[in-house]
Design an enzyme around this catalytic site. Structure first.
Site, PDB file in Angstrom:
ATOM      1  N   SER A 135      29.424 -12.912  14.916  1.00 18.97           N
ATOM      2  CA  SER A 135      29.785 -11.851  13.987  1.00 18.97           C
ATOM      3  C   SER A 135      29.471 -12.376  12.593  1.00 18.97           C
ATOM      4  O   SER A 135      30.024 -13.397  12.184  1.00 18.97           O
ATOM      5  CB  SER A 135      31.273 -11.551  14.137  1.00 18.97           C
ATOM      6  OG  SER A 135      31.705 -10.656  13.136  1.00 18.97           O
ATOM      7  N   LYS A 161      26.007  -9.525  15.495  1.00 23.99           N
ATOM      8  CA  LYS A 161      26.812  -8.388  15.027  1.00 23.99           C
ATOM      9  C   LYS A 161      26.947  -8.496  13.524  1.00 23.99           C
ATOM     10  O   LYS A 161      27.285  -9.549  12.997  1.00 23.99           O
ATOM     11  CB  LYS A 161      28.177  -8.436  15.718  1.00 23.99           C
ATOM     12  CG  LYS A 161      29.318  -7.719  15.029  1.00 23.99           C
ATOM     13  CD  LYS A 161      30.565  -7.699  15.906  1.00 23.99           C
ATOM     14  CE  LYS A 161      31.829  -7.860  15.091  1.00 23.99           C
ATOM     15  NZ  LYS A 161      33.046  -7.900  15.944  1.00 23.99           N
ATOM     16  N   LYS A 163      28.700  -7.069  10.018  1.00 25.09           N
ATOM     17  CA  LYS A 163      29.764  -6.284   9.417  1.00 25.09           C
ATOM     18  C   LYS A 163      29.118  -5.307   8.446  1.00 25.09           C
ATOM     19  O   LYS A 163      28.196  -5.681   7.701  1.00 25.09           O
ATOM     20  CB  LYS A 163      30.733  -7.204   8.666  1.00 25.09           C
ATOM     21  CG  LYS A 163      31.532  -8.103   9.596  1.00 25.09           C
ATOM     22  CD  LYS A 163      32.544  -7.298  10.408  1.00 25.09           C
ATOM     23  CE  LYS A 163      33.486  -8.204  11.168  1.00 25.09           C
ATOM     24  NZ  LYS A 163      34.482  -7.451  11.942  1.00 25.09           N
ATOM     25  N   ASP A 188      29.728  -3.603  13.053  1.00 21.44           N
ATOM     26  CA  ASP A 188      31.183  -3.416  13.113  1.00 21.44           C
ATOM     27  C   ASP A 188      31.653  -2.907  11.755  1.00 21.44           C
ATOM     28  O   ASP A 188      31.481  -3.576  10.733  1.00 21.44           O
ATOM     29  CB  ASP A 188      31.863  -4.751  13.445  1.00 21.44           C
ATOM     30  CG  ASP A 188      33.371  -4.619  13.652  1.00 21.44           C
ATOM     31  OD1 ASP A 188      33.915  -3.503  13.481  1.00 21.44           O
ATOM     32  OD2 ASP A 188      34.007  -5.646  13.984  1.00 21.44           O
ATOM     33  N   GLU A 213      30.767  -0.613  16.346  1.00 17.00           N
ATOM     34  CA  GLU A 213      32.166  -0.952  16.633  1.00 17.00           C
ATOM     35  C   GLU A 213      33.093  -0.313  15.600  1.00 17.00           C
ATOM     36  O   GLU A 213      32.859  -0.420  14.395  1.00 17.00           O
ATOM     37  CB  GLU A 213      32.295  -2.483  16.607  1.00 17.00           C
ATOM     38  CG  GLU A 213      33.647  -3.032  17.002  1.00 17.00           C
ATOM     39  CD  GLU A 213      33.640  -4.574  17.032  1.00 17.00           C
ATOM     40  OE1 GLU A 213      32.553  -5.179  17.115  1.00 17.00           O
ATOM     41  OE2 GLU A 213      34.727  -5.162  16.956  1.00 17.00           O
ATOM     42  N   ASP A 238      37.652  -1.286  18.945  1.00 14.23           N
ATOM     43  CA  ASP A 238      38.379  -2.549  18.761  1.00 14.23           C
ATOM     44  C   ASP A 238      39.808  -2.173  18.351  1.00 14.23           C
ATOM     45  O   ASP A 238      40.696  -2.006  19.210  1.00 14.23           O
ATOM     46  CB  ASP A 238      37.636  -3.385  17.688  1.00 14.23           C
ATOM     47  CG  ASP A 238      38.349  -4.669  17.284  1.00 14.23           C
ATOM     48  OD1 ASP A 238      39.460  -4.938  17.760  1.00 14.23           O
ATOM     49  OD2 ASP A 238      37.796  -5.441  16.457  1.00 14.23           O
ATOM     50  N   LYS A 262      40.533  -8.035  22.680  1.00 14.09           N
ATOM     51  CA  LYS A 262      41.099  -9.143  21.897  1.00 14.09           C
ATOM     52  C   LYS A 262      42.496  -9.372  22.422  1.00 14.09           C
ATOM     53  O   LYS A 262      43.352  -8.489  22.365  1.00 14.09           O
ATOM     54  CB  LYS A 262      41.182  -8.788  20.413  1.00 14.09           C
ATOM     55  CG  LYS A 262      39.884  -8.922  19.652  1.00 14.09           C
ATOM     56  CD  LYS A 262      40.094  -8.661  18.178  1.00 14.09           C
ATOM     57  CE  LYS A 262      38.755  -8.649  17.459  1.00 14.09           C
ATOM     58  NZ  LYS A 262      38.857  -7.940  16.166  1.00 14.09           N
ATOM     59  N   GLY A 290      36.792 -11.803  18.533  1.00 13.46           N
ATOM     60  CA  GLY A 290      37.320 -13.004  17.887  1.00 13.46           C
ATOM     61  C   GLY A 290      38.080 -12.631  16.630  1.00 13.46           C
ATOM     62  O   GLY A 290      37.906 -11.534  16.097  1.00 13.46           O
TER      63      GLY A 290
HETATM   64  O1  OSB Z   1      36.811  -6.748  13.770  1.00 18.63           O
HETATM   65  O2  OSB Z   1      36.071  -8.165  15.147  1.00 18.63           O
HETATM   66  C1  OSB Z   1      36.660  -7.912  14.087  1.00 18.63           C
HETATM   67  C2  OSB Z   1      37.404 -11.155  12.218  1.00 18.63           C
HETATM   68  C3  OSB Z   1      38.642 -10.871  11.686  1.00 18.63           C
HETATM   69  C4  OSB Z   1      39.187  -9.633  11.903  1.00 18.63           C
HETATM   70  C5  OSB Z   1      38.502  -8.679  12.658  1.00 18.63           C
HETATM   71  C6  OSB Z   1      37.273  -8.976  13.210  1.00 18.63           C
HETATM   72  C7  OSB Z   1      36.701 -10.221  12.961  1.00 18.63           C
HETATM   73  C8  OSB Z   1      35.375 -10.618  13.417  1.00 18.63           C
HETATM   74  C9  OSB Z   1      35.134 -12.084  13.520  1.00 18.63           C
HETATM   75  O3  OSB Z   1      34.482  -9.848  13.625  1.00 18.63           O
HETATM   76  C10 OSB Z   1      34.871 -12.557  14.880  1.00 18.63           C
HETATM   77  C11 OSB Z   1      34.885 -14.068  14.897  1.00 18.63           C
HETATM   78  O4  OSB Z   1      33.856 -14.661  14.603  1.00 18.63           O
HETATM   79  O5  OSB Z   1      35.956 -14.643  15.208  1.00 18.63           O
HETATM   80 MG    MG Z   2      35.916  -5.520  15.273  1.00 19.20          MG
END
Ligand code: OSB
Ligand code: MG
Length: 370
Positions: A135, A161, A163, A188, A213, A238, A262, A290
């Site tokens: 991510s 992925k 953001k 995402d 996402e 999510d 998660k 994550g």
């Molecule tokens: O939306 O998946 C998410 C991190 C913090 C809060 C929400 C998210 C995330 C990530 C990071 O996308 C995933 C990672 O590398 O741990």
């Molecule tokens: Mg997410």
């Protein structure tokens, strides 16, 4: 097992790289760790509640007193034999899934040690290799992002992925796709769009994304079903999925075609397994999300990802992407073809570095049976 004591700890860990989502940027983590002492073993878990109530209403300062005043006393008073017992014991407390998940997973962790079994087998896993993606947060520039992606692909990661948020979305995805036409690519949004963005969101369909996402509100499922009808791209939920009934409703109503599991958001391994099973019944793939975890949460994500329906690369990546030194030994490592191997060692297969944790601790509290 007889739980003699429960210890809460807050540790501070600076991130190797800042991480930015549609709700802001973080440079380091304040992490709440839970350990339980039972029958001569110590079970560990990580509470994934963030520094702020932005991803979810839970945050570190709500999780700590919830565990202290409501959840820990239940475990200290009763005889718990398995992580499976925890959801029923905690049911009186509404929500607070991340707080519940931390305690429940510490019980699973202890249980695996007491049974002399790998945690992943205790959870019912079958996979010996976990497929990994990354991510990648919002960057200061497109050049910086392109460089990051190139690095992660060279390291072997199987899915990228990104953001996104308004102003850092279609323009960015277009450039990334042009340079890498064939990679597994997803985005995402962390709930940043509204139904006013439907035409805008439809433009993502041009980029052959694996998924988009959580485009809409964190507490909304039905409106994702309306959106999914107008999109070719699969929606993955999510934030909206709090438990197995949400997953069932989302899949029956067509709100998504993929689910991000998660364990913290769902309140522990028991409910995460249920969501996994619901998705399997609907023939919908899941993947492991994550939350910028330390090695303790990361090792639990690895164990969970061995369940059969984790068919897509997860956000479970190598420790070194986050930490100069992780609190487990060895650190979580990813092979050159983007996989994490699980072995037959008892428990998580990773040793908790208690001396290092001690050095990183800024606050601690031990609760015992009265
Ligand atoms: O939306 O998946 C998410 C991190 C913090 C809060 C929400 C998210 C995330 C990530 C990071 O996308 C995933 C990672 O590398 O741990
Ligand atoms: Mg997410």
């Amino acid at each position: 097992m007889k739980i003699e004591s429960i210890t809460l700890r807050e540790i501070h860990m600076p991130l190797v790289n800042f991480f930015e989502t549609s709700f802001g940027r973080v440079y380091g983590r304040r992490i709440l760790l839970v350990s339980i002492q039972a029958d001569g073993v110590r079970g560990w878990a990580e509470c994934v509640a963030g520094e702020d109530p932005f991803y979810s209403s839970e945050w570190i300062e709500s999780a700590w007193p919830t565990i202290k005043h409501y959840l820990a006393p239940v475990l200290l008073a009763g005889d718990v034999s398995s992580g499976r017992d925890c959801p029923a014991l905690f049911a009186k407390v509404r929500g607070n899934n991340m707080a519940k998940g931390a305690l429940e997973n510490a019980v699973w962790d202890a249980e695996a040690q007491l049974r002399q079994q790998p945690l992943w087998k205790l959870l019912g896993g079958t996979r010996r290799d976990i497929a990994c993606g990354v991510s990648i947060g919002i960057q200061d520039s497109l050049e910086q992002l392109m460089e990051k992606i190139a690095t992660e692909l060279a390291a072997g990661y199987r899915r990228i992925k990104l953001k996104v948020k308004p102003g850092w979305d279609l323009n960015v995805v277009e450039k990334v796709r042009a340079r890498w036409p064939d990679i597994l690519l997803s985005v995402d949004a962390n709930s940043v769009y509204t139904l006013g963005h439907v035409e805008h969101l439809r433009k993502f369909d041009a980029f052959n994304l694996l998924m988009i996402e959580q485009p809409l509100w964190n507490d909304e499922i039905y409106l994702h079903a309306r959106l999914q009808k107008t999109l070719k791209t699969d929606i993955c939920l999510d934030e909206s999925i709090r438990h197995a009934r949400d997953a069932d409703f989302a899949l029956e109503s067509g709100a998504c075609r993929i689910i991000n599991v998660k364990v913290g958001r769902l309140g522990g391994f028991s409910e995460a397994k249920k969501v996994h099973d619901v998705a399997l019944r609907h023939n919908v793939p899941v993947w492991c999300g994550g939350m910028l975890e330390s090695g303790i949460g990361r090792s639990h994500n690895v164990a969970l990802s061995t369940l059969e329906n984790f068919r897509l690369p997860g956000d479970v990546s190598a420790s070194q992407r986050y930490w100069k030194e992780d609190i487990i030994e060895p650190a979580v490592e990813v092979s050159a073809d983007g996989m994490i191997a699980v072995g037959d060692a008892v428990g998580t297969g990773y040793r908790v570095q208690e001396d290092l944790i001690q050095k990183l601790t800024v606050r601690t509290e031990t609760l015992t049976a009265r």
